[in-house]
Write a protein that holds these residues in place. Structure first.
Motif, short mmCIF file in Angstrom:
data_model
loop_
_atom_site.label_atom_id
_atom_site.label_comp_id
_atom_site.label_asym_id
_atom_site.label_seq_id
_atom_site.Cartn_x
_atom_site.Cartn_y
_atom_site.Cartn_z
N HIS A 185 2.62 6.18 0.38
CA HIS A 185 2.01 4.87 0.16
C HIS A 185 2.77 3.81 0.97
O HIS A 185 2.27 3.31 1.95
CB HIS A 185 2.01 4.53 -1.33
CG HIS A 185 0.95 5.26 -2.11
ND1 HIS A 185 0.86 5.20 -3.48
CD2 HIS A 185 -0.07 6.07 -1.72
CE1 HIS A 185 -0.17 5.93 -3.90
NE2 HIS A 185 -0.74 6.47 -2.85
N ASN A 235 0.05 3.57 3.68
CA ASN A 235 -0.78 2.41 3.30
C ASN A 235 -0.21 1.13 3.86
O ASN A 235 1.02 1.00 3.99
CB ASN A 235 -0.78 2.23 1.78
CG ASN A 235 -1.58 3.29 1.04
OD1 ASN A 235 -2.17 4.18 1.65
ND2 ASN A 235 -1.59 3.20 -0.27
N GLY A 288 -3.84 -5.31 -2.29
CA GLY A 288 -4.42 -5.29 -0.95
C GLY A 288 -4.81 -6.68 -0.52
O GLY A 288 -4.98 -7.59 -1.36
N HIS A 300 -4.11 3.64 5.79
CA HIS A 300 -5.08 3.16 4.80
C HIS A 300 -4.88 1.66 4.60
O HIS A 300 -3.81 1.23 4.16
CB HIS A 300 -4.87 3.94 3.48
CG HIS A 300 -5.59 3.34 2.31
ND1 HIS A 300 -5.13 3.42 1.02
CD2 HIS A 300 -6.74 2.64 2.24
CE1 HIS A 300 -5.96 2.80 0.21
NE2 HIS A 300 -6.95 2.31 0.93
N MET A 350 -5.62 -1.58 2.54
CA MET A 350 -6.04 -1.85 1.17
C MET A 350 -6.80 -3.17 1.09
O MET A 350 -6.31 -4.22 1.52
CB MET A 350 -4.82 -1.85 0.26
CG MET A 350 -4.15 -0.46 0.27
SD MET A 350 -2.75 -0.36 -0.84
CE MET A 350 -3.53 -0.63 -2.43
#
Ligand SMILES: O=C(O)C(=O)[C@@H](O)CO
Ligand SMILES: [Mg+2]
Length: 254
Positions: free
Chosen positions: A34, A59, A71, A102, A104
């Protein structure tokens, strides 16, 4: 099937390099994480190189979690913060050899959020393309994260179609998709061309993918049948220790 340990959930209480080594010892084929930013990337690289595991994805930072942020990408007025976290993620990914980021979306709704998400994704896509990276967007269920902007694969597919960038893909987390939309089989078929990564966990409870409403043996068989050749991210909360709960891996290696 090739499995990736999500180190945001598995061995999350261990330093990242140690978690990578534990994932290798447990038989995983890859890792994903993450928020690795506080760990020296040289230490992460050393653990990856010692174990031979690839780091698949990380992330972007989610903003101020204490203030309820999850996010930044769809938050009108926070575009500069969104740019800062994607720059940071792309730079860190390059240092450790990760191929996917990724981004967010955050807690937001309505047309202004939609437009903000799209324009932020254009920026992320351009930046990631220069580094040869893929950007992932992930629908997250509304029970776990009420108010999250991106909730369904239908919404994600519409955004991806409007965006039309080959390096922006869908993170298909079976746990969230089942809760929001049910009928995983037809969602997988509909989404396959846009899927950039798949994640798994049991519903309900988000434990090991070995009980509950989702038949993951059937999901693995379907993924194989429809030609998904990526990794499967194990993103669950172990019911006891990680090691005690790993029986699912052998059963799902179809
Ligand atoms: O919660 C999930 O599901 C994720 O995949 C995370 O990356 C979001 O924190
Ligand atoms: Mg997920």
């Amino acid at each position: 099937m090739k499995f990736s340990a999500n180190l945001g959930f598995l061995w999350h209480d261990r330093p990242l390099p140690e978690a990578i080594r534990l994932a290798a010892a447990a038989g995983f084929d890859a890792v994903e994480c993450h928020f690795p930013y506080e760990t020296d990337p040289a230490e992460v690289r050393a653990a990856l190189s010692d174990t031979g595991l690839p780091m698949l994805a990380l992330n972007t930072l989610p903003g101020d979690r204490n203030a309820g942020e999850f996010g930044l990408y769809a938050l009108p007025g926070r575009e500069e913060d969104g740019r800062r976290v994607i720059r940071q993620a792309v730079d860190y990914a390059a240092l450790i050899g990760a191929r996917k980021v990724h981004v967010m979306a955050g807690l937001a709704s309505g047309e202004p959020a939609h437009r903000t998400f799209l324009s932020s994704l254009v920026f992320a896509s351009d930046l990631a393309a220069k580094a040869g990276l893929t950007v992932l967007i992930e629908p997250i269920n509304m029970q776990d994260v009420p108010g999250y902007f991106l909730n369904t694969t239908d919404q994600a597919l519409e955004i991806l179609a409007e965006l039309d960038r080959p390096n922006v893909k869908l993170m298909f987390d079976c746990y969230h998709v089942h809760i929001m939309e049910g009928d995983l089989a037809s969602r997988l078929n509909a989404c396959l061309p846009m899927i950039g990564h798949v994640q798994i966990a049991a519903v309900p409870g988000r434990g090991e993918p070995d009980q509950g409403a989702i038949d993951y043996v059937a999901v693995m068989k379907q993924l194989q049948q429809i030609g998904y050749d990526g990794f499967i991210g194990a993103e669950y909360r172990p019911r006891a220790t990680v090691e005690e709960g790993l029986g699912w891996m052998q059963r799902l290696r179809v």
